[in-house]
Design an enzyme around this catalytic site. Structure first.
Site, PDB file in Angstrom:
ATOM      1  CG  ASP A   1      -2.015 -14.964   7.971  1.00 40.59           C
ATOM      2  OD1 ASP A   1      -0.983 -15.558   7.629  1.00 40.59           O
ATOM      3  OD2 ASP A   1      -2.505 -15.063   9.105  1.00 40.59           O
TER       4      ASP A   1
ATOM      5  CE  LYS B   1       1.322 -12.725   8.448  1.00 43.62           C
ATOM      6  NZ  LYS B   1       1.683 -13.733   7.444  1.00 43.62           N
TER       7      LYS B   1
ATOM      8  CG  ASN C   1      -5.339 -21.514   1.305  1.00 46.35           C
ATOM      9  OD1 ASN C   1      -4.129 -21.526   1.450  1.00 46.35           O
ATOM     10  ND2 ASN C   1      -5.906 -21.491   0.124  1.00 46.35           N
TER      11      ASN C   1
END
Length: 446
Positions: A166, A126, A241
């Protein structure tokens, strides 16, 4: 937690001070793994869990850029490459003021198990930055992304580490990042980033995948009790989203989503959230959720501040950020007849709230299982890039559906196998852990 795990967890706390989100993510996994280590003492003997808690690589760098007024700005950025036993590191980039090393580590740790659950050959990682793209011009976002990639490019690659989007990183940001990578490397390596535009290496359904997958997982949970999403009253947190496409899929399956939110407040629309209007307001014009209510007219109301969970529902889909669903919210939802929760965000439910939901026999789908559709479709995008192919929307969505059904089956079957029927938290943690642990053992001490 089993006593043999306590020294390992204490070491995690000692080695990672002031990182509460990472501590929380590790504790949740540790609390599930006692039965696994009893059956597989080789994992403990080889210190597999201790190795999984230490990232393979942690990268921190500065990102200098120039704003529209000509002022130099400095942000801090991170990439934590957590585990590559199953494949190249895979996980998103988050641009938000809250981003720090502890948050990126918690997200990367979760990603290892989430990616394992998909059954696809991808490891976990990440990254992100404390840059806030909100209220920044396209030019400012572009200059930041170009500076960000000028450092990151040397650490990524389709066989090394494949970032995606993200919070704060959508199609615009991925485009700028990929353009700079291509410019620096002089190579068109489509597989180095996922979430790309469909016209230049992206996959159909990738944009919708996380939200769609969350609702598909919720539907599978409900089927275990003879129900489905059809006819459910749903509340969704967030309006980005994941939330938008969770709303769309819930409506497709016959539910009615009556509320959603952003950081300023929430809207209630009893006739069902209008997805196209929501997308126009939040995605295209990048405005606050209040504008949705204003344009919707008398059919919707806006509530300033306060949690969206004040609105009663039978199904709750937290799709905003970590630790947003608290015990007081659970009490409100239970009073309104809640039957299921599926996490569209990463760790959005506090540990106390999870325990309350489980004690009330509410179906609870943890994020590492319920929101794995996004990374699964990213892996499908990587497959298409590798074969220089482009799949149809119908084929890609069918693959996503099969993957989400498979994740649900693995979680449920694993929970049953370990004598914990209906415990999707334990099922997800164990089913995600075992393949990674086996791969770590097979690869030796590396």
């Amino acid at each position: 937690m089993k006593s043999q795990l306590e020294p390992i967890y204490e070491d995690v706390l000692r080695r990672n001070p002031a990182e509460p989100e990472f501590h929380q993510a590790a504790l949740e996994v540790f609390e599930s793994l006692g039965p696994v280590l009893e059956r597989h003492p080789e994992y403990a003997e080889a210190a597999v869990l201790a190795r999984l808690c230490e990232p393979e690589r942690q990268i921190i760098f500065r990102v200098p850029w120039v704003d529209d007024e000509g002022r130099v700005q400095i942000n801090r950025a991170f990439r934590v490459e957590f585990n590559s036993a199953l494949g190249p590191f895979k996980g998103g980039l988050r641009f938000h003021p809250s981003v720090n090393l502890g948050i990126v580590k918690f997200l990367g740790f979760e990603q290892v198990f989430k990616n394992s659950l998909t059954g696809l050959p991808i490891g976990g990682g990440k990254g992100g930055s404390d840059f806030d793209p909100r209220d920044r011009s396209d030019g400012e976002v572009m200059r930041f992304c170009q500076s960000f990639m000028t450092e990151l490019y040397r650490h990524i690659g389709e066989y090394t580490d494949v970032p995606a989007g993200d919070i704060g990183v959508g199609g615009r940001e991925i485009g700028y990042l990929f353009g700079q990578y291509k410019r620096i490397t002089n190579r068109y390596e489509s597989g180095v980033l996922t979430g790309k535009g469909v016209g230049w290496g992206g996959s159909l359904v990738r944009t919708e995948a996380t939200g769609f997958g969350t609702v598909l997982f919720a539907d599978e949970m409900l089927k275990t009790r003879g129900a489905s999403m059809d006819g459910q009253r749903v509340v969704v947190s967030g309006s980005g989203n994941v939330a938008t496409y969770a709303i769309q899929k819930a409506h497709q399956l016959g539910a009615t989503v009556v509320a959603c939110s952003d950081s300023s407040g929430y809207v209630v629309d009893e006739s069902g959230i209008d997805v196209e209007l929501l997308r126009q307001v939040k995605e295209v014009e990048r405005l606050r959720i209040q504008v949705y209510a204003e344009r919707r007219g008398g059919g919707a109301t806006y509530v300033d501040g306060g949690p969206v969970w004040e609105v009663g529902a039978t199904v709750a889909l937290p799709c905003a950020t970590q630790n947003e669903l608290e015990p007081r919210d659970v009490k409100s939802l239970l009073d309104a007849g809640l039957v299921a929760v599926a996490e569209g965000a990463n760790m959005p439910t506090t540990p106390e709230a999870v325990r309350m939901l489980q004690a009330a026999d509410v179906l609870f789908g943890p994020g590492k299982a319920a929101n794995a559709g996004g990374v699964a479709t990213s892996a499908l995008e990587m497959q298409q890039n590798a074969s220089r192919d482009a799949w149809s929307e119908e084929f890609t969505e069918a693959r996503l559906t099969d993957i989400m059904i498979g994740i649900h089956e693995r979680c449920a079957a694993t929970a049953d196998q370990y004598g914990l029927p209906g415990d999707y938290v334990a099922g997800a943690n164990i089913a995600g852990f075992v393949p990674v642990a086996d791969a770590v053992l097979a690869l030796g001490v590396v």
